[in-house]
Design a protein around this motif. Structure first.
Motif, PDB file in Angstrom:
ATOM      1  N   VAL A   2      -3.492   4.760 137.035  1.00 24.85           N
ATOM      2  CA  VAL A   2      -2.081   4.892 136.669  1.00 24.85           C
ATOM      3  C   VAL A   2      -1.336   3.684 137.219  1.00 24.85           C
ATOM      4  O   VAL A   2      -1.382   3.410 138.425  1.00 24.85           O
ATOM      5  N   ARG A   3      -0.663   2.963 136.341  1.00 26.19           N
ATOM      6  CA  ARG A   3       0.176   1.838 136.765  1.00 26.19           C
ATOM      7  C   ARG A   3       1.622   2.200 136.455  1.00 26.19           C
ATOM      8  O   ARG A   3       1.997   2.373 135.305  1.00 26.19           O
ATOM      9  N   ASP A   4       2.414   2.348 137.494  1.00 24.79           N
ATOM     10  CA  ASP A   4       3.764   2.898 137.362  1.00 24.79           C
ATOM     11  C   ASP A   4       4.803   1.797 137.590  1.00 24.79           C
ATOM     12  O   ASP A   4       4.872   1.192 138.659  1.00 24.79           O
ATOM     13  N   PHE A   5       5.623   1.562 136.584  1.00 30.26           N
ATOM     14  CA  PHE A   5       6.687   0.567 136.658  1.00 30.26           C
ATOM     15  C   PHE A   5       8.020   1.163 137.107  1.00 30.26           C
ATOM     16  O   PHE A   5       8.974   0.426 137.313  1.00 30.26           O
ATOM     17  N   ALA A   6       8.123   2.486 137.198  1.00 35.66           N
ATOM     18  CA  ALA A   6       9.450   3.108 137.294  1.00 35.66           C
ATOM     19  C   ALA A   6       9.641   4.088 138.439  1.00 35.66           C
ATOM     20  O   ALA A   6      10.765   4.513 138.684  1.00 35.66           O
ATOM     21  N   ASN A   7       8.595   4.482 139.148  1.00 37.81           N
ATOM     22  CA  ASN A   7       8.730   5.544 140.142  1.00 37.81           C
ATOM     23  C   ASN A   7       8.182   5.109 141.496  1.00 37.81           C
ATOM     24  O   ASN A   7       7.422   4.146 141.606  1.00 37.81           O
ATOM     25  N   ARG A   8       8.556   5.872 142.521  1.00 43.22           N
ATOM     26  CA  ARG A   8       8.058   5.630 143.869  1.00 43.22           C
ATOM     27  C   ARG A   8       6.898   6.576 144.150  1.00 43.22           C
ATOM     28  O   ARG A   8       6.908   7.732 143.708  1.00 43.22           O
ATOM     29  N   PRO A   9       5.870   6.123 144.889  1.00 41.32           N
ATOM     30  CA  PRO A   9       4.709   6.985 145.163  1.00 41.32           C
ATOM     31  C   PRO A   9       5.101   8.295 145.831  1.00 41.32           C
ATOM     32  O   PRO A   9       4.566   9.354 145.480  1.00 41.32           O
ATOM     33  N   GLU A  10       6.033   8.244 146.780  1.00 39.68           N
ATOM     34  CA  GLU A  10       6.402   9.466 147.496  1.00 39.68           C
ATOM     35  C   GLU A  10       7.050  10.497 146.575  1.00 39.68           C
ATOM     36  O   GLU A  10       6.901  11.707 146.779  1.00 39.68           O
ATOM     37  N   ASP A  11       7.768  10.034 145.554  1.00 43.96           N
ATOM     38  CA  ASP A  11       8.390  10.962 144.612  1.00 43.96           C
ATOM     39  C   ASP A  11       7.342  11.641 143.735  1.00 43.96           C
ATOM     40  O   ASP A  11       7.442  12.839 143.440  1.00 43.96           O
ATOM     41  N   GLN A  58       2.798  18.110 144.732  1.00 46.40           N
ATOM     42  CA  GLN A  58       2.428  18.965 145.855  1.00 46.40           C
ATOM     43  C   GLN A  58       2.610  20.468 145.596  1.00 46.40           C
ATOM     44  O   GLN A  58       1.735  21.253 145.945  1.00 46.40           O
ATOM     45  N   PRO A  59       3.726  20.918 144.992  1.00 48.43           N
ATOM     46  CA  PRO A  59       3.877  22.363 144.789  1.00 48.43           C
ATOM     47  C   PRO A  59       2.813  22.972 143.897  1.00 48.43           C
ATOM     48  O   PRO A  59       2.507  24.157 144.024  1.00 48.43           O
ATOM     49  N   PHE A  60       2.235  22.184 142.977  1.00 49.05           N
ATOM     50  CA  PHE A  60       1.288  22.734 142.024  1.00 49.05           C
ATOM     51  C   PHE A  60      -0.154  22.490 142.436  1.00 49.05           C
ATOM     52  O   PHE A  60      -1.075  22.915 141.753  1.00 49.05           O
ATOM     53  N   TYR A  61      -0.345  21.787 143.550  1.00 48.45           N
ATOM     54  CA  TYR A  61      -1.697  21.515 144.013  1.00 48.45           C
ATOM     55  C   TYR A  61      -2.365  22.806 144.436  1.00 48.45           C
ATOM     56  O   TYR A  61      -3.538  23.024 144.209  1.00 48.45           O
ATOM     57  N   GLU A  62      -1.590  23.691 145.038  1.00 47.07           N
ATOM     58  CA  GLU A  62      -2.099  25.017 145.345  1.00 47.07           C
ATOM     59  C   GLU A  62      -1.174  26.042 144.694  1.00 47.07           C
ATOM     60  O   GLU A  62      -0.912  25.978 143.514  1.00 47.07           O
ATOM     61  N   THR A 113      -1.722  13.045 152.557  1.00 40.14           N
ATOM     62  CA  THR A 113      -2.351  11.878 151.974  1.00 40.14           C
ATOM     63  C   THR A 113      -2.204  10.685 152.881  1.00 40.14           C
ATOM     64  O   THR A 113      -1.387  10.658 153.788  1.00 40.14           O
ATOM     65  N   SER A 114      -2.996   9.680 152.560  1.00 42.17           N
ATOM     66  CA  SER A 114      -2.934   8.427 153.300  1.00 42.17           C
ATOM     67  C   SER A 114      -2.733   7.302 152.329  1.00 42.17           C
ATOM     68  O   SER A 114      -3.363   7.253 151.288  1.00 42.17           O
ATOM     69  N   SER A 115      -1.832   6.375 152.641  1.00 46.25           N
ATOM     70  CA  SER A 115      -1.572   5.264 151.744  1.00 46.25           C
ATOM     71  C   SER A 115      -2.765   4.336 151.646  1.00 46.25           C
ATOM     72  O   SER A 115      -2.883   3.553 150.715  1.00 46.25           O
ATOM     73  N   THR A 116      -3.692   4.439 152.573  1.00 45.69           N
ATOM     74  CA  THR A 116      -4.876   3.581 152.531  1.00 45.69           C
ATOM     75  C   THR A 116      -6.061   4.290 151.920  1.00 45.69           C
ATOM     76  O   THR A 116      -7.108   3.700 151.701  1.00 45.69           O
ATOM     77  N   GLY A 117      -5.885   5.575 151.647  1.00 48.68           N
ATOM     78  CA  GLY A 117      -7.000   6.314 151.070  1.00 48.68           C
ATOM     79  C   GLY A 117      -7.946   6.859 152.120  1.00 48.68           C
ATOM     80  O   GLY A 117      -8.998   7.385 151.819  1.00 48.68           O
TER      81      GLY A 117
END
Length: 717
Positions: free
Chosen positions: A528-537, A543-547, A705-709
C-alpha cells in the motif's frame, strides 16, 4: 491432528491436498482471539472438542445432512448451476469451518429458546466464509421447530445488495431443500416481493430492503406471522425509512390501540416482537452495535453475540494483512508567498487555503509526477507478482481526480511504450471537468459497458490458453473514485495507491480489497502506497475491527436534548406541524403506487410555507443563527432515524418532529452561495515526496505495532 491443533480436508489429492484449520480460536469459539485453541483442563486436551462435540453422534449426523454440499463453480460465479456427471468427485466438497458450525448452532439454540423478537449481531471478518454461513443459517432457520414441533418462523428473509451472493445463496440453499420454489429471489418489483411474502410456498425470500416501502399496500395479514431476517452487511441496512417500512410491513407492534397514526408511526420504528434479526458484518459501526448488539452486563457495553476476528482470519491464512507493507508519502508544497498573500486578502483564508492546497495536489505537474510514481512502482514491484497476474487499484477522492490521474497514467504509459500496464477508470455518472468542454463517462473512456468492468479487469493472459492465437486486452491498473471500494472481491489485487483521505470503516473496507487470498499470492506481494493519510490514523481505523468491536450504551436523553435545541429557535409551531402530519397521513392513504406517493409529497410542501418564511426572515437578520437551526434539525432527523430503533421512544412529539423535520429540510432554501474562490493558476514551486516506510506487524499478544516491524513479543514478521 495432535493434542493442540486440528486441520481438515474433504478430499485427498496427493500433493495438491489442502488442509484447512478446524480450530476454535485461542480464546474459544465466537470470541476474540488468534489462531489455535484455548488451554485445556488438567485432564483434557486442547483438541478434545473434536470427539466431545463435533463427532458426537447427533452433531455429526446433522453436519452430514445439513451442512455438507458440493460447490458448483458456475453457481459461485452467479451463473446457472450446471450438471456434471460425477461432479462430487471433482468439485470442491464444502464442510464448515469450526467457527461457521459453532455460530449457526449457537444462533439456532438461542432462537429456539427465546423465540421471535431478538436481535443478533455476528461480527465475522472478511475471509470467514460469510456467504456459506448465511446460507446454512437461512436453511436451518427455515426448518427450525419449537419443542411443540411448531415452526419457529413462517419465513426467512435475506436482505442483501450483492447480486452474485443472491444467486450463490439461492443455489447453495437449494442443494439442501431440493424442492423448487422454497427459495425465491426477488428480481422484479415489489409485486413479486408481496406475492412471495403472502404465499405459502417460498420459505426463504432473498430481496433488498429498498422494495419494502412499496409493498405496504399490497400485503395484508403478514403481521400475524413470525419472521427471521438475515442482513448481509448490517451497517448499510440500519435506520432510515426503508428499515421502518420493513418493520411496518412485517411487524406486529405497529398500530396504536387508539388508532392514532402518529403513535403508530413511532411504534413501527421500535423493536418488533415477531421479528428476529440476524445481522452480519465485518466492520460494525457504533450505530450497528447499538441497534443489533447484545448488552454485556459485566462490561457494561453492547457487543456481538459471535466473533470471528480479523486477527484470527489473518493468523489462519484466510486473508492477508494489508498493513504489513504500508508506505506513506508525505507531500510538501512551497507556494509562492505573493500568491498566498493575495488569496488571503481577497477571500476567506481557510477557504482559500483549501483550494490552493487542492490545486497544488492535483495540478498538471503534480498529477503527472504521481502517475510516474505509480507506473514505475507497478512495473518494478507489482507486475511480476503471482506469475505476472498481479493487479493494482488507485483510489482517488473525486471523479475529476480519477479522470486526471487516469489520463496522466495513459499519457506516461504511451510515451514510454509500456505494454504491461493497461489501465481502466471507474466512476459513476457523466463528468464534464470544464464548462463547454467534452463529457466523459466510464463506459466511453474504457470502451465497454460499466457492468463488464469486473470481468474485464479480472482477465489474465497467463490463464488464457488462447492468448497467443486470439489476443485480448489485459488490464492491470484500476483508477477508481467512490466505486469498487467495498464489496469488490478481486483476489489478484496486490497493490493499492491511496490518494484519498480515509477514516474509520471506510479505511478498513478500502484497504481490505487487497486481503483476499489466491493460489500463489503471499503476504510479501501486498503493498500500500499512501499519498494522503498518516500511518497512525490508518492504524487507529483498523484497531477496533482487529478483534471485537464494542459500544458504550447510548444515552436515552440524547434525542430529547436535540429536540429541545431545535425548538429553542422558535421557528416551529406545533399546530402547523400537526396539520402537516394529518395531511401526510391522508395523502399516503390515497396513494396507490410509488408515483402517486411522490406526487403526494409535492402537494404537502404548502403546509411547510409558514416555517420556511420564518426561516428566510431569520436568514436575512441572523444568517449564522439560521444555519445553526438547519444543522440542529438535520442532526435530530438523522439521530431519530436510528435511535428510535435502538431505544424505542414511542413518543408522539419526537415522531411528529421527525416527520415534519425531514420534509422541512428539503424545503428550506439552500445555504447562501458565496462567490467561488479564484486563486489563479497555482504552480508548485517546490514538490518533495518523502517516503516514510512503515512496516507494521500486529503483535500477537498486545495488538501493538512497531514502526520498524520488530517487537519484543513477536518476531515472526
Amino acid at each position: 491432528m495432535d493434542t493442540d491443533l486440528i486441520f481438515l480436508t474433504t478430499r485427498l489429492t496427493g500433493s495438491k491436498t489442502r488442509f484447512l484449520p478446524f480450530n476454535q480460536g485461542s480464546n474459544g469459539p465466537g470470541r476474540s482471539g488468534s489462531a489455535g485453541n484455548p488451554p485445556a483442563g488438567e485432564s483434557d486436551y486442547r483438541t478434545s472438542y473434536l470427539w466431545e462435540q463435533v463427532l458426537q453422534r447427533d452433531n455429526f449426523l446433522e453436519l452430514l445432512q445439513q451442512y455438507l454440499h458440493v460447490e458448483d463453480a458456475d453457481a459461485k460465479a452467479g451463473k446457472a448451476p450446471s450438471f456434471k456427471p460425477f461432479a462430487a468427485h471433482t468439485q470442491p466438497l464444502i464442510f464448515p469451518r469450526f467457527h461457521q458450525w459453532h455460530a449457526v448452532k449457537q444462533l439456532i439454540v438461542d432462537a429456539r429458546e427465546k423465540g421471535a423478537g431478538e436481535n443478533y449481531l455476528i461480527e465475522h471478518s472478511a475471509g470467514s466464509g460469510k456467504s456459506n454461513t448465511i446460507a446454512w443459517l437461512a436453511h436451518r432457520l427455515s426448518t427450525l421447530h419449537d419443542r411443540g414441533n411448531e415452526p419457529m418462523f413462517d419465513k426467512v428473509i435475506v436482505l442483501t445488495d450483492r447480486l452474485v451472493l443472491d444467486k450463490q445463496l439461492q443455489d447453495t440453499i437449494y442443494q439442501f431443500e431440493q424442492v423448487q420454489g422454497v427459495v425465491e429471489k426477488i428480481e422484479k418489483d415489489s409485486a413479486q416481493l408481496a406475492e412471495a411474502l403472502a404465499g405459502a410456498r417460498a420459505r426463504i425470500v432473498i430481496t433488498t430492503q429498498q422494495k419494502f416501502p412499496f409493498v405496504l399496500d399490497k400485503v395484508r395479514g403478514l403481521v400475524k406471522r413470525k419472521y427471521a431476517i438475515i442482513i448481509d452487511e448490517a451497517h448499510s441496512s440500519q435506520g432510515g425509512e426503508d428499515n421502518a417500512a420493513l418493520k411496518k410491513a412485517l411487524g406486529s407492534r405497529t398500530e396504536d390501540e387508539s388508532g392514532d397514526p402518529l403513535t403508530s408511526a413511532a411504534l413501527a420504528r421500535g423493536k418488533q416482537p415477531n421479528l428476529s434479526v440476524f445481522a452480519f458484518t465485518a466492520t460494525p459501526k457504533k450505530k450497528t452495535l447499538d441497534l443489533f448488539g447484545r448488552f454485556n452486563a459485566e462490561k457494561g457495553k453492547k457487543e456481538p453475540v459471535h466473533v470471528y476476528s480479523m486477527r484470527q482470519a489473518i493468523d489462519e491464512g484466510f486473508i492477508l494483512d494489508v498493513l504489513e507493507h504500508y508506505v506513506t508519502y508525505a507531500t510538501y508544497f512551497k507556494l509562492s508567498q505573493a500568491a498566498a498573500d493575495e488569496a488571503e486578502r481577497m477571500v476567506d483564508p481557510r477557504k482559500a487555503k483549501a483550494q490552493i492546497v487542492r490545486q497544488a495536489l492535483w495540478s498538471e505537474a503534480s498529477t503527472a509526477l504521481r502517475a510516474k510514481i505509480i507506473v514505475d512502482h507497478f512495473r518494478s514491484h507489482t507486475a511480476p507478482r503471482i506469475g505476472g497476474r498481479a493487479k493494482a487499484m488507485v483510489v482517488t477522492p473525486l471523479r475529476a481526480d480519477a479522470l486526471r490521474l487516469y489520463q496522466a497514467i495513459r499519457t506516461y504509459v504511451d510515451e514510454r511504450g509500456f505494454t504491461d500496464c493497461g489501465t481502466l477508470v471507474a466512476f459513476s455518472g457523466v463528468l464534464r471537468p470544464e464548462e463547454g468542454g467534452p463529457e466523459y463517462t466510464e463506459a466511453k473512456l474504457n470502451g465497454f459497458p460499466e457492468r463488464e468492468l469486473p470481468q474485464r479487469f479480472g482477465y489474465t493472459r497467463a490463464d488464457d490458453n488462447r492468448a497467443g492465437a486470439v489476443p485480448k486486452q489485459e488490464y492491470r491498473i484500476l483508477v477508481a473514485a467512490e466505486k469498487y471500494q467495498t464489496g469488490f472481491d478481486q483476489p489478484l489485487l496486490t497493490t493499492m495507491y491511496v490518494a484519498k483521505p480515509l477514516a474509520g470503516v471506510a479505511a478498513v473496507q478500502t484497504l481490505s480489497r487487497l486481503n483476499r487470498t489466491h493460489p500463489g499470492k503471499t503476504q510479501e506481494d501486498l503493498f500500500v502506497r499512501d499519498f494522503a493519510n498518516r500511518p497512525e490514523d490508518i492504524l487507529a481505523a483498523f484497531q477496533p475491527f482487529y478483534e471485537t468491536t464494542i459500544s458504550e450504551p447510548t444515552d436515552p436523553d440524547l434525542l430529547y436534548a436535540k429536540e429541545r435545541e431545535v425548538h429553542a429557535y422558535r421557528l416551529l409551531v406545533e399546530s402547523e406541524m400537526r396539520r402537516f402530519f394529518e395531511a401526510l397521513t391522508a395523502e399516503r392513504a390515497k396513494a396507490a403506487d410509488e408515483r402517486e406517493l411522490i406526487k403526494a409529497h409535492g402537494k404537502l410542501y404548502r403546509w411547510l410555507e409558514p416555517a420556511v418564511d420564518r426561516f428566510v426572515a431569520l436568514t436575512a437578520a441572523e444568517p449564522d443563527k439560521a444555519e445553526a437551526f438547519r444543522g440542529s434539525l438535520g442532526d435530530f432527523v438523522r439521530s431519530y432515524g436510528w435511535l428510535s430503533q435502538v431505544i424505542g421512544y414511542n413518543d408522539d412529539d419526537l415522531e411528529l418532529l421527525y416527520q415534519y423535520g425531514r420534509f422541512l429540510l428539503n424545503k428550506l432554501p439552500p445555504r447562501g452561495q458565496e462567490a467561488a474562490v479564484d486563486v489563479g493558476e497555482i504552480e508548485p514551486s517546490h514538490l518533495r515526496a518523502e517516503a516514510r516506510r512503515s512496516r507494521w506487524c500486529w503483535t500477537r499478544c498486545t495488538g501493538t505495532t512497531s514502526s520498524t516491524g520488530t517487537s519484543s513479543r513477536r518476531t515472526s514478521c
